[in-house]
Scaffold this motif. Structure first.
Motif, mmCIF file in Angstrom:
data_model
loop_
_atom_site.group_PDB
_atom_site.id
_atom_site.type_symbol
_atom_site.label_atom_id
_atom_site.label_comp_id
_atom_site.label_asym_id
_atom_site.label_seq_id
_atom_site.Cartn_x
_atom_site.Cartn_y
_atom_site.Cartn_z
ATOM 1 N N GLY A 159 58.302 0.435 15.752
ATOM 2 C CA GLY A 159 58.296 1.662 16.534
ATOM 3 C C GLY A 159 59.162 1.548 17.767
ATOM 4 N N TRP A 293 58.716 4.563 10.469
ATOM 5 C CA TRP A 293 58.223 5.069 11.753
ATOM 6 C C TRP A 293 57.410 6.342 11.551
ATOM 7 C CZ3 TRP A 293 61.876 4.585 16.577
ATOM 8 C CH2 TRP A 293 62.208 3.231 16.763
ATOM 9 N N ASP A 297 56.723 8.796 16.430
ATOM 10 C CA ASP A 297 57.783 7.883 16.870
ATOM 11 C C ASP A 297 59.163 8.446 16.548
ATOM 12 O OD1 ASP A 297 55.940 6.111 17.859
ATOM 13 O OD2 ASP A 297 55.972 4.782 16.110
#
Length: 338
Positions: A159, A293, A297
């Protein structure tokens, strides 16, 4: 006898207007792609589609691997009549106008190639981009998108927090601004330097290409972490034809080229989706960890990207394209208030 005469008449008609007709237009098109690559093979099918569907009225003279001029010079070569068509990518032309970045790769904007095609055909993208290309005497025919690019890393990148102070190879331009906004430490270098730089610890990772292409050159022999599916970059190649040449063609032939271009676009993306998934399966089995992700994110990255877009868009054409992208991203729920 009547059947025989009809058959003969049909053959005469076919010879006059079909595959045996003499070419009315010869289009010399240069691409940076090699004929052996996935995209190069698709380009060859595209050229054949045009010749067959036009009944031989259009003849394509292709130049692979930038055989006539350097890749970055292809656009100008088409403008000046050295070739008729440029089959490289808009991002090569950002020195003319930063607006070309937003047709070549609106970095961080879209999650999938299909969203980016939707912008082109349903979000006003073609109209906005066409103004840019026409300004330079070129006609944009369309984009074709191999797929999302992945980041490769020697350390986990699950992330945004993980890329703070992350040292990685970046191409020059807008990407360095985006990642710097996120706290990373992009280092601009030629890809030929990447393997030595990773082995020596100068960098921890690289932005190179999609997962299957990076696998093919051996990046994951060195590092065992990757983002997948990618989200930071999704470059599009284009076909652009000298505007005077394009306007000299009758509408039926223009339509053939446009329809063949859409087939090229969608088939290329489908081919790469299969190949990228194959690579993901093989790399996972070989011990490479993939990081998908979260939507939150990705949204954080998109916010940083759009901030860089605004900084990069220093001309009216670029500002107009950025505004068009923002409007469409908002419409499909990827940005701003929905």
């Amino acid at each position: 006898m009547i059947r025989s005469l009809l058959t003969g008449a049909a053959l005469v008609s076919f010879a006059a207007t079909g595959a045996f007709a003499q070419a009315e237009f010869t289009l010399r098109i240069q691409t940076h792609l090699s004929p052996e690559s996935v995209s190069g093979k698709n380009a060859a099918r595209f050229f054949d589609d045009i010749e067959v569907m036009s009944g031989g009225r259009i003849d394509i003279e292709p130049f692979y691997s930038s055989a006539v001029v350097k890749s970055v010079e292809t656009f100008d070569a088409a403008v000046n009549g050295i070739v008729d068509g440029d089959m490289t990518g808009g991002a090569y032309q950002t020195g003319k106008d930063p607006a070309f970045q937003f047709v070549g790769d609106p970095m961080g904007g879209y999650d999938t190639p299909w969203q980016m095609y939707a912008f082109l055909y349903n979000g006003g993208g073609m109209e906005a981009a066409q103004k840019l290309y026409n300004e330079y005497g070129m006609q944009l025919i369309g984009w074709w998108i191999p797929g999302q690019e992945s980041l490769a890393s020697s350390s986990p990148i699950p992330g945004p927090e993980a890329i703070k102070d992350w040292k990685f190879r970046s191409p020059p331009g807008m990407e360095t601004k985006i990642f710097a906004n996120m706290g990373a430490s992009p280092i601009v270098m030629d890809f030929t330097e990447v393997f030595t730089a990773m082995e020596s610890g100068i960098i921890e990772g690289t932005d190179h290409s999609n997962l299957s292409t990076s696998q093919s050159v051996g990046i994951y022999d060195l590092v065992k972490h990757a983002t997948y599916p990618g989200f930071h970059s999704m470059p599009a190649d284009h076909l652009a034809i000298n505007q005077s040449v394009w306007e000299s063609m009758p509408e039926d032939l223009q339509r053939i080229v446009e329809v063949a271009m859409q087939k090229l676009s969608f088939r290329t993306t489908l081919d790469y989706e299969v190949d990228i998934q194959r690579a993901a399966n093989e790399l996972s089995a070989a011990g490479v960890t993939m990081y998908d992700w979260s939507a939150e994110d990705r949204g954080a990255f998109r916010d940083a990207a759009v901030a860089a877009w605004d900084d990069f868009a220093t001309t009216q054409m670029a500002k107009d394209l950025v505004a068009q992208h923002k409007d469409f991203l908002t419409k499909i729920g990827l940005y701003g208030d929905n």
